[in-house]
Design an enzyme around this catalytic site. Structure first.
Site, PDB file in Angstrom:
ATOM      1  N   ASP A  28       0.868  -1.173   0.000  1.00 22.30           N
ATOM      2  CA  ASP A  28       0.000   0.000   0.000  1.00 22.30           C
ATOM      3  C   ASP A  28       0.912   1.233   0.000  1.00 22.30           C
ATOM      4  OD1 ASP A  28      -1.682   2.210   0.949  1.00 22.30           O
ATOM      5  OD2 ASP A  28      -3.135   0.660   1.484  1.00 22.30           O
ATOM      6  N   ILE A  29       0.674   2.181  -0.881  1.00 21.62           N
ATOM      7  CA  ILE A  29       1.542   3.367  -0.942  1.00 21.62           C
ATOM      8  C   ILE A  29       1.230   4.370   0.170  1.00 21.62           C
ATOM      9  CG2 ILE A  29       2.120   3.145  -3.385  1.00 21.62           C
ATOM     10  CD1 ILE A  29       0.087   5.437  -3.904  1.00 21.62           C
ATOM     11  N   GLU A  87     -12.867   3.524  -2.434  1.00 27.18           N
ATOM     12  CA  GLU A  87     -12.176   4.436  -3.345  1.00 27.18           C
ATOM     13  C   GLU A  87     -11.708   3.773  -4.635  1.00 27.18           C
ATOM     14  OE1 GLU A  87      -9.267   2.477  -0.732  1.00 27.18           O
ATOM     15  OE2 GLU A  87     -11.084   3.587  -0.291  1.00 27.18           O
ATOM     16  N   HIS A  92     -10.226  -5.989  -2.708  1.00 28.86           N
ATOM     17  CA  HIS A  92      -8.876  -6.057  -2.170  1.00 28.86           C
ATOM     18  C   HIS A  92      -8.907  -6.323  -0.672  1.00 28.86           C
ATOM     19  CE1 HIS A  92     -10.032  -1.773  -2.032  1.00 28.86           C
ATOM     20  NE2 HIS A  92      -9.176  -1.608  -1.031  1.00 28.86           N
ATOM     21  N   HIS A  94      -6.535  -5.850   2.788  1.00 30.66           N
ATOM     22  CA  HIS A  94      -5.384  -5.218   3.429  1.00 30.66           C
ATOM     23  C   HIS A  94      -4.793  -6.229   4.404  1.00 30.66           C
ATOM     24  CE1 HIS A  94      -6.313  -0.913   2.392  1.00 30.66           C
ATOM     25  NE2 HIS A  94      -7.528  -1.413   2.292  1.00 30.66           N
TER      26      HIS A  94
END
Length: 131
Positions: A28-29, A87, A92, A94
């Site tokens: 994750d950026i 968003e 996905h 995490h």
């Protein structure tokens, strides 16, 4: 094609942590902890529970394999699995190394790590995943 599909296809750079023919994992950026990884299906599907049962089961098994590698790369009490986010219209998961529940607070300030450190983190996870 959404942004996560472009990342999985290599059209947008990412810090790859693991992959196979059906799934892709990358850092994750905007991480809440070092090693915060996103796991996605390569197939575009917006909602995780729109996946058929077999695909969802394979997705979870892949995420587990990534979590095992993540825990070896970044020793912690547990690796949290969180499914949230509106968003990006792409399912996905995490995966976040945690020693307390506060480590998984998405409201806290995100880490800002240099590119070199992000690459080192991804390489460390990928090395463990590849063993």
């Amino acid at each position: 094609m959404d942004i996560f599909s472009k990342i999985a296809a290599g059209e947008i750079p990412s810090y790859k942590c693991a992959e196979n023919e059906k799934f892709y994992a990358f850092l994750d950026i905007n991480p809440v902890a070092k090693g915060h990884t996103l796991v996605i299906p390569r197939r575009e599907v917006d909602y995780i529970f729109d996946m058929d049962d077999d695909e969802l089961a394979e997705f979870e098994v892949f995420a587990k394999q990534v979590a095992v590698a993540l825990k070896k790369a970044f020793p912690c009490k547990k690796v949290a699995q969180v499914v949230l986010g509106l968003e990006v219209p792409h399912a996905h998961i995490h995966l976040i190394p945690m020693n307390s529940e506060g480590d998984v607070d998405f409201r806290k300030e995100k880490l800002h790590l240099p590119n070199e450190e992000m690459q080192q983190i991804a390489d460390k996870i990928l090395a463990e995943f590849s063993k």
